[in-house]
Design an enzyme around this catalytic site. Structure first.
Site, short mmCIF file in Angstrom:
data_model
loop_
_atom_site.label_atom_id
_atom_site.label_comp_id
_atom_site.label_asym_id
_atom_site.label_seq_id
_atom_site.Cartn_x
_atom_site.Cartn_y
_atom_site.Cartn_z
CG HIS A 129 31.57 12.82 81.54
ND1 HIS A 129 30.45 13.37 82.10
CD2 HIS A 129 31.74 13.47 80.34
CE1 HIS A 129 29.96 14.29 81.28
NE2 HIS A 129 30.71 14.37 80.21
CG HIS A 143 29.04 19.24 79.25
ND1 HIS A 143 29.48 18.88 80.51
CD2 HIS A 143 29.18 18.14 78.47
CE1 HIS A 143 29.87 17.61 80.48
NE2 HIS A 143 29.70 17.14 79.26
CG ASP A 181 30.19 15.91 75.19
OD1 ASP A 181 29.89 16.30 76.34
OD2 ASP A 181 31.27 15.35 74.93
CG ASP A 182 31.03 20.00 75.38
OD1 ASP A 182 30.63 20.67 76.34
OD2 ASP A 182 31.61 18.90 75.50
CG HIS A 213 26.64 13.50 77.56
ND1 HIS A 213 27.50 12.41 77.67
CD2 HIS A 213 27.41 14.58 77.74
CE1 HIS A 213 28.73 12.84 77.90
NE2 HIS A 213 28.71 14.17 77.94
CD GLU A 234 35.11 12.28 76.79
OE1 GLU A 234 35.16 12.60 78.00
OE2 GLU A 234 34.90 13.11 75.88
N1 ADE Z 1 33.15 18.76 79.93
C1 ADE Z 1 32.52 19.17 78.83
N2 ADE Z 1 32.55 18.22 77.89
C2 ADE Z 1 33.22 17.17 78.41
C3 ADE Z 1 33.57 15.89 77.95
N3 ADE Z 1 33.26 15.46 76.72
N4 ADE Z 1 34.27 15.08 78.76
C4 ADE Z 1 34.60 15.49 79.98
N5 ADE Z 1 34.29 16.68 80.48
C5 ADE Z 1 33.59 17.52 79.70
ZN ZN Z 2 30.30 15.38 78.36
#
Ligand code: ADE
Ligand code: ZN
Length: 333
Positions: free
Chosen positions: A196, A18, A277-278, A16, A199
């Site tokens: 997703h 992006h 994630d990011d 996971h 969350e």
């Molecule tokens: N796009 C990038 N990170 C995300 C996240 N945590 N939740 C939803 N969309 C995303």
């Molecule tokens: Zn994500």
């Protein structure tokens, strides 16, 4: 061996991440300058100061703005190679990378440019460092079903290079049901599916992802715990959750990491995995997520190993490759 060294030493898979979320401010500035694209910050420090989020949407607004400097194949190549270098540093030996074609095609960047740059970096990392990668194309759920169908159409000529489709962006108000038909068409075309869910959105969105989108994994899914029947189903089906601890902290899904339910879910037998994630926005790549969890939840050596095994079991690797990596983990001291 202390736990930090164990985390560094064990092989891991990331499921996971992006690619647009790995865009470090330094690289963002360099590419913006090269492409003659303005960004509303004077310095890297100013960019970092703006990364103070109160929920998912406040992050997404900044994340999409950052992605606007990406124009050329070389930009996507450099972005992806920089992430794969972090994988090498953290002993992430396999990664399943999300990309958001609509973020780029909406600005006139061709689908093939995005995919071409990402793939060139992945091939190079495999040749040089032995890191394997698979690509998952996400639909932006705040956009329409028609737009998702157009994206699926654009992906079909590249089918062999994309293992699956996912669903990301603003969750609340955009339930998985909105994309039931697109996901059916994607499965028909041979794509695996993930989404997703849970969350910020309610457990109902996880039910929909399972029953309507027929996903192989739930991305995040931490709100599943609010629904006992759902949690029992996740355990019975060994349906993986790709959990992102530092993301959950930065987007205020949890108040602090000590309150995170990852360890509880793991102890109940849910197939949870650790992911970044990011990472450029949330303060850490794979091993920083692990180390923060160990600090906050006092994970044991056995639990760390279980999380690493889960990362391979939940992956889209062959059964042979999964077994080999899990054996490697079990044999580690
Ligand atoms: N796009 C990038 N990170 C995300 C996240 N945590 N939740 C939803 N969309 C995303
Ligand atoms: Zn994500």
């Amino acid at each position: 061996m202390n736990r930090q060294t164990l985390i560094q030493t064990l092989p891991k898979a990331e499921l996971h991440v992006h690619i647009e979320g790995t865009f470090e401010p330094e690289l963002m500035f360099a590419i913006a300058r090269r492409n003659g694209v303005g960004i509303p910050y004077a310095s890297v420090e100013e960019v970092k100061a703006a990364y103070d989020f109160h929920n998912l949407q406040s992050f997404l607004d900044i994340y999409y703005a950052g992605a606007e400097v990406l124009l050329h194949e070389q930009d996507f190549y450099e972005l992806t190679l920089a992430y794969l270098q972090r994988c090498r540093d953290d002993n992430v030996v396999h990664t399943e990378i999300f990309f958001d074609p609509q973020t780029h095609t909406e600005r006139g960047v061709p689908f093939a440019t995005v995919l071409g740059g990402i793939r060139r970096a992945c091939l190079e990392a495999e040749q040089q460092w032995g890191i394997t990668s698979l690509l998952i194309m996400c639909f932006l759920r705040h956009l329409s079903e028609d737009a998702a169908f157009a994206t699926l159409e654009a992906a079909l000529p590249h089918r062999e290079h994309i293992i699956g489709v996912g669903l990301d962006s603003s969750e609340v108000g955009h339930p998985p049901a909105k994309f039931e038909r697109v996901f059916a068409a994607a499965r028909e075309a041979g794509f695996l599916t993930v989404a997703h869910a849970g969350e910020e959105g309610p457990p109902e969105y996880i039910w929909q992802a399972l029953d309507l989108l027929k996903v192989s994994r739930i991305d995040h899914g931490v709100r599943a715990e609010e629904d006992e029947t759902l949690t029992a189903r996740l355990i019975a089906e060994q349906m993986p959750l790709t959990v992102c601890p530092l993301s959950n902290l930065k987007l205020k899904v949890v108040d602090n990491l000590a309150a995170h339910n990852l360890r509880r879910l793991l102890q109940r037998g849910v197939c949870v995995t650790v992911n970044s994630d990011d990472p450029a926005y949330f303060g850490g790549y794979m091993n920083q997520n692990f180390n923060a969890l160990v600090q906050a939840l006092d994970l044991s050596t056995a639990e760390i190993k279980q999380l690493c095994e889960n990362s391979f079991q939940a992956s889209f690797l062959s059964e042979t490759a999964k077994a080999a990596w899990c054996r490697n983990i079990r044999q580690a001291v």
